[in-house]
Design a protein around this motif. Sequence first.
Motif, short mmCIF file in Angstrom:
data_model
loop_
_atom_site.label_atom_id
_atom_site.label_comp_id
_atom_site.label_asym_id
_atom_site.label_seq_id
_atom_site.Cartn_x
_atom_site.Cartn_y
_atom_site.Cartn_z
N GLY A 224 -47.59 41.47 33.90
CA GLY A 224 -46.30 41.46 34.59
C GLY A 224 -45.55 40.14 34.44
N GLY A 225 -45.69 39.51 33.29
CA GLY A 225 -44.99 38.26 33.03
C GLY A 225 -45.67 37.03 33.61
N VAL A 226 -46.80 37.22 34.31
CA VAL A 226 -47.51 36.10 34.91
C VAL A 226 -48.72 35.75 34.04
CG1 VAL A 226 -48.78 35.30 36.94
CG2 VAL A 226 -46.79 36.80 37.23
N GLU A 227 -48.73 34.51 33.51
CA GLU A 227 -49.85 34.06 32.69
C GLU A 227 -50.82 33.26 33.56
OE1 GLU A 227 -50.36 30.96 29.14
OE2 GLU A 227 -49.28 32.79 28.53
N ARG A 228 -52.10 33.53 33.36
CA ARG A 228 -53.14 32.79 34.09
C ARG A 228 -54.24 32.37 33.14
NH1 ARG A 228 -53.54 36.16 39.58
NH2 ARG A 228 -51.63 35.35 40.47
#
Length: 149
Positions: A52-56
Amino acid sequence: MSQVEESIEVDVPVRTAYNQWTQFESFPHFMEGVERIEQRTDRMTHWVTKFGGVEREFEAEITEQIPDERVAWTTLGGDVKQAGVVTFHRLDDAKCKVMLQLDYEPEGLKENVGDKLGFVKRQITGDLKRFKEFIEDRGRETGSWRGEV
């Protein structure tokens, strides 16, 4: 803490499925959202994910590994909190069942809503289907690690 449990039957011997699962750096080929995994030691992996567009980025420790039976892990530090185990069950000489159990802590509103709507469960179901296609299409593993943790 949320939990997901999914399984799939795979038309390869249990040894082949297990051997492929130990090749963590191949996970981006069948796991959506996994950008990269680096195996740093026999027990430590570094993950880069994007959902969802969130990089971790996070570290995961392999806490148990028994050839042809199971691989268990837990994340270390950071904002990603999960632990899981994948087990391998022989059905016959050419078929096995792969079962994945995951405990995870959704972070923030977006992840909590996604969790309640079953996004993680659907993601895992899709990842297992893609693993099945990946290993069945190849007919053999890309490598193996037969050590125990």
